[in-house]
Design a protein around this motif. Structure first.
Motif, PDB file in Angstrom:
ATOM      1  N   ILE A 193       0.837  -1.199   0.000  1.00  0.00           N
ATOM      2  CA  ILE A 193       0.000   0.000   0.000  1.00  0.00           C
ATOM      3  C   ILE A 193       0.870   1.246   0.000  1.00  0.00           C
ATOM      4  CG2 ILE A 193      -1.699   1.335   1.305  1.00  0.00           C
ATOM      5  CD1 ILE A 193      -2.857  -1.327   2.233  1.00  0.00           C
ATOM      6  N   GLU A 194       0.510   2.199  -0.882  1.00  0.00           N
ATOM      7  CA  GLU A 194       1.298   3.420  -0.995  1.00  0.00           C
ATOM      8  C   GLU A 194       0.348   4.602  -0.897  1.00  0.00           C
ATOM      9  OE1 GLU A 194       3.047   4.528  -4.802  1.00  0.00           O
ATOM     10  OE2 GLU A 194       4.953   3.896  -3.933  1.00  0.00           O
ATOM     11  N   SER A 195       0.769   5.693  -0.315  1.00  0.00           N
ATOM     12  CA  SER A 195      -0.128   6.840  -0.210  1.00  0.00           C
ATOM     13  C   SER A 195      -0.252   7.494  -1.582  1.00  0.00           C
ATOM     14  CB  SER A 195       0.408   7.852   0.799  1.00  0.00           C
ATOM     15  OG  SER A 195       1.302   8.727   0.164  1.00  0.00           O
ATOM     16  N   LEU A 196      -1.275   8.318  -1.767  1.00  0.00           N
ATOM     17  CA  LEU A 196      -1.486   8.985  -3.049  1.00  0.00           C
ATOM     18  C   LEU A 196      -0.306   9.875  -3.409  1.00  0.00           C
ATOM     19  CD1 LEU A 196      -5.228  10.061  -2.852  1.00  0.00           C
ATOM     20  CD2 LEU A 196      -4.229   8.361  -4.362  1.00  0.00           C
ATOM     21  N   ARG A 197       0.450  10.287  -2.379  1.00  0.00           N
ATOM     22  CA  ARG A 197       1.589  11.168  -2.600  1.00  0.00           C
ATOM     23  C   ARG A 197       2.767  10.394  -3.193  1.00  0.00           C
ATOM     24  NH1 ARG A 197       3.142  11.917   2.253  1.00  0.00           N
ATOM     25  NH2 ARG A 197       1.050  12.339   2.979  1.00  0.00           N
ATOM     26  N   GLY A 198       2.633   9.040  -3.194  1.00  0.00           N
ATOM     27  CA  GLY A 198       3.712   8.211  -3.697  1.00  0.00           C
ATOM     28  C   GLY A 198       4.910   8.306  -2.785  1.00  0.00           C
ATOM     29  N   ALA A 199       6.082   8.312  -3.399  1.00  0.00           N
ATOM     30  CA  ALA A 199       7.299   8.317  -2.591  1.00  0.00           C
ATOM     31  C   ALA A 199       7.679   9.726  -2.134  1.00  0.00           C
ATOM     32  CB  ALA A 199       8.436   7.714  -3.398  1.00  0.00           C
ATOM     33  N   ASN A 200       6.878  10.727  -2.555  1.00  0.00           N
ATOM     34  CA  ASN A 200       7.242  12.099  -2.186  1.00  0.00           C
ATOM     35  C   ASN A 200       6.978  12.366  -0.717  1.00  0.00           C
ATOM     36  OD1 ASN A 200       7.758  12.659  -4.907  1.00  0.00           O
ATOM     37  ND2 ASN A 200       5.560  12.926  -5.245  1.00  0.00           N
ATOM     38  N   PRO A 201       7.950  12.795   0.002  1.00  0.00           N
ATOM     39  CA  PRO A 201       7.733  13.063   1.421  1.00  0.00           C
ATOM     40  C   PRO A 201       6.935  14.356   1.620  1.00  0.00           C
ATOM     41  CG  PRO A 201       9.955  13.677   0.784  1.00  0.00           C
ATOM     42  CD  PRO A 201       9.312  13.108  -0.432  1.00  0.00           C
ATOM     43  N   LEU A 202       6.287  14.470   2.751  1.00  0.00           N
ATOM     44  CA  LEU A 202       5.561  15.702   3.086  1.00  0.00           C
ATOM     45  C   LEU A 202       6.572  16.815   3.291  1.00  0.00           C
ATOM     46  CD1 LEU A 202       2.784  15.240   5.774  1.00  0.00           C
ATOM     47  CD2 LEU A 202       2.604  16.269   3.535  1.00  0.00           C
ATOM     48  N   LYS A 203       6.325  17.961   2.641  1.00  0.00           N
ATOM     49  CA  LYS A 203       7.239  19.076   2.879  1.00  0.00           C
ATOM     50  C   LYS A 203       6.634  19.930   3.987  1.00  0.00           C
ATOM     51  CE  LYS A 203       8.962  19.369  -1.795  1.00  0.00           C
ATOM     52  NZ  LYS A 203       8.287  19.826  -2.994  1.00  0.00           N
ATOM     53  N   GLU A 204       6.989  19.594   5.199  1.00  0.00           N
ATOM     54  CA  GLU A 204       6.381  20.237   6.363  1.00  0.00           C
ATOM     55  C   GLU A 204       6.540  21.758   6.343  1.00  0.00           C
ATOM     56  OE1 GLU A 204       4.925  18.852   9.176  1.00  0.00           O
ATOM     57  OE2 GLU A 204       4.967  16.790   8.473  1.00  0.00           O
ATOM     58  N   ASN A 205       7.675  22.232   5.864  1.00  0.00           N
ATOM     59  CA  ASN A 205       7.933  23.660   5.951  1.00  0.00           C
ATOM     60  C   ASN A 205       7.644  24.414   4.654  1.00  0.00           C
ATOM     61  OD1 ASN A 205       8.793  23.449   8.616  1.00  0.00           O
ATOM     62  ND2 ASN A 205      10.799  22.714   7.932  1.00  0.00           N
ATOM     63  N   ALA A 206       7.056  23.704   3.672  1.00  0.00           N
ATOM     64  CA  ALA A 206       6.768  24.358   2.399  1.00  0.00           C
ATOM     65  C   ALA A 206       5.815  25.530   2.627  1.00  0.00           C
ATOM     66  CB  ALA A 206       6.153  23.362   1.441  1.00  0.00           C
ATOM     67  N   LYS A 207       5.961  26.567   1.779  1.00  0.00           N
ATOM     68  CA  LYS A 207       5.098  27.748   1.929  1.00  0.00           C
ATOM     69  C   LYS A 207       3.672  27.375   1.508  1.00  0.00           C
ATOM     70  CE  LYS A 207       5.179  32.575   0.715  1.00  0.00           C
ATOM     71  NZ  LYS A 207       4.720  32.897  -0.618  1.00  0.00           N
ATOM     72  N   LYS A 208       2.723  27.684   2.353  1.00  0.00           N
ATOM     73  CA  LYS A 208       1.333  27.365   2.030  1.00  0.00           C
ATOM     74  C   LYS A 208       0.849  28.309   0.937  1.00  0.00           C
ATOM     75  CE  LYS A 208      -0.170  26.106   6.615  1.00  0.00           C
ATOM     76  NZ  LYS A 208      -0.237  27.133   7.639  1.00  0.00           N
ATOM     77  N   PRO A 209       0.109  27.794  -0.056  1.00  0.00           N
ATOM     78  CA  PRO A 209      -0.430  28.714  -1.048  1.00  0.00           C
ATOM     79  C   PRO A 209      -1.485  29.619  -0.396  1.00  0.00           C
ATOM     80  CG  PRO A 209      -1.262  26.499  -1.414  1.00  0.00           C
ATOM     81  CD  PRO A 209      -0.283  26.407  -0.283  1.00  0.00           C
ATOM     82  N   GLU A 210      -1.520  30.883  -0.823  1.00  0.00           N
ATOM     83  CA  GLU A 210      -2.543  31.799  -0.289  1.00  0.00           C
ATOM     84  C   GLU A 210      -3.910  31.366  -0.821  1.00  0.00           C
ATOM     85  OE1 GLU A 210      -2.702  34.703   1.639  1.00  0.00           O
ATOM     86  OE2 GLU A 210      -0.766  33.911   2.313  1.00  0.00           O
ATOM     87  N   PRO A 211      -4.921  31.253   0.049  1.00  0.00           N
ATOM     88  CA  PRO A 211      -6.243  30.913  -0.491  1.00  0.00           C
ATOM     89  C   PRO A 211      -6.749  32.047  -1.387  1.00  0.00           C
ATOM     90  CG  PRO A 211      -6.337  31.290   1.897  1.00  0.00           C
ATOM     91  CD  PRO A 211      -4.913  31.437   1.491  1.00  0.00           C
ATOM     92  N   LYS A 212      -7.388  31.686  -2.493  1.00  0.00           N
ATOM     93  CA  LYS A 212      -7.920  32.702  -3.406  1.00  0.00           C
ATOM     94  C   LYS A 212      -9.102  33.404  -2.752  1.00  0.00           C
ATOM     95  CE  LYS A 212      -5.710  31.446  -7.322  1.00  0.00           C
ATOM     96  NZ  LYS A 212      -4.647  32.302  -7.796  1.00  0.00           N
ATOM     97  N   LYS A 213      -9.270  34.665  -3.103  1.00  0.00           N
ATOM     98  CA  LYS A 213     -10.416  35.420  -2.563  1.00  0.00           C
ATOM     99  C   LYS A 213     -11.634  35.221  -3.470  1.00  0.00           C
ATOM    100  CE  LYS A 213      -8.751  39.036   0.357  1.00  0.00           C
ATOM    101  NZ  LYS A 213      -7.293  39.124   0.142  1.00  0.00           N
ATOM    102  N   TRP A 214     -12.791  35.018  -2.852  1.00  0.00           N
ATOM    103  CA  TRP A 214     -14.025  34.953  -3.638  1.00  0.00           C
ATOM    104  C   TRP A 214     -14.244  36.292  -4.316  1.00  0.00           C
ATOM    105  CZ3 TRP A 214     -15.297  30.261  -4.356  1.00  0.00           C
ATOM    106  CH2 TRP A 214     -15.189  29.327  -3.329  1.00  0.00           C
ATOM    107  N   GLN A 215     -14.684  36.268  -5.558  1.00  0.00           N
ATOM    108  CA  GLN A 215     -14.973  37.525  -6.241  1.00  0.00           C
ATOM    109  C   GLN A 215     -16.217  38.152  -5.617  1.00  0.00           C
ATOM    110  OE1 GLN A 215     -15.310  36.653 -10.405  1.00  0.00           O
ATOM    111  NE2 GLN A 215     -13.086  36.715 -10.702  1.00  0.00           N
TER     112      GLN A 215
END
Ligand code: HEC
Ligand code: HEC
Length: 148
Positions: A26-48
């Motif tokens: 069993i493999e996670s959907l992320r595959g072999a890519n590790p979680l990037k804990e410190n990656a910059k979170k994308p800014e949520p888009k604002k509703w128009q």
């Protein structure tokens, strides 16, 4: 008897080992890519917020919502959308009234109130954000509504 016990032990062994082997595959959907804990979170888009109605791309399309719907609650007790879009309120609020199709139940009976299948408006109508399309789309509206 001895043979039977031996057989039972083997069977038990297989029942325990086989799932363990499966679990290893069993493999996670992320595959072999590790979680990037410190990656910059994308800014949520604002509703128009409020803008003129958005042209439809095909006749049967549920029109897109040209305003923000943040905090608009739709539950069994109340429906914020209907406070502006119902036939009773639309004039005062300057909103489009829901169409007659929204009063028809799944058996084709016309009701005096919004049909349950049209009650949860955001099942079909969606507010917009200013985002780049994820995939290219070459869809062109049918001629019959192009001039709208
Ligand atoms: C405060 C009043 C108000 C509330 C609440 C509201 N709307 Fe609206 N809505 C409007 C107005 C005003 C327009 C624009 C009408 C126009 O300019 O023609 C509009 C436009 C729309 C349109 C576009 C109609 C068209 O023909 O293009 C849709 C779809 C819509 N609203 C859905 C919703 C949904 C779903 C909700 C609840 C999540 C909601 N609205 C809540 C006032 C409201
Ligand atoms: C199952 C999908 C669905 C749901 C749920 C739904 N709609 Fe619609 N709506 C549509 C479609 C499709 C159209 C365009 C065709 C039509 O008028 O039936 C539409 C049209 C409209 C229009 C434009 C009417 C016009 O005369 O141009 C408004 C306003 C609207 N809906 C508001 C609402 C509101 C408010 C709710 C919740 C109470 C709601 N809708 C629930 C599918 C849906």
């Amino acid at each position: 008897m001895k043979h039977l016990i031996k057989h039972m032990i083997i069977t038990l062994g297989i029942t325990l080992i086989v799932p363990a082997l499966h679990a290893a595959e069993i493999e996670s959907l992320r595959g072999a890519n590790p979680l990037k804990e410190n990656a910059k979170k994308p800014e949520p888009k604002k509703w128009q917020s409020d803008r003129p109605p958005i042209a439809r791309d095909f006749v049967q399309q549920p029109p897109l919502i040209p305003h923000s719907t943040e905090g608009y609650i739709i539950d069994t007790k109340s429906n914020k959308c209907l406070s502006c879009h119902s036939w009773a309120n639309y004039k005062e609020k300057g909103a489009t009234k829901i169409s007659l199709t929204h009063f028809t139940d799944r058996d084709g009976h016309d009701l005096a109130n919004v049909s349950a299948r049209r009650y949860f408006c955001t099942q079909c109508h969606v507010p917009q954000v200013d985002a780049k399309p994820l995939v290219e789309n070459t869809f062109k509206p049918v001629k019959g509504i192009i001039s709208r």
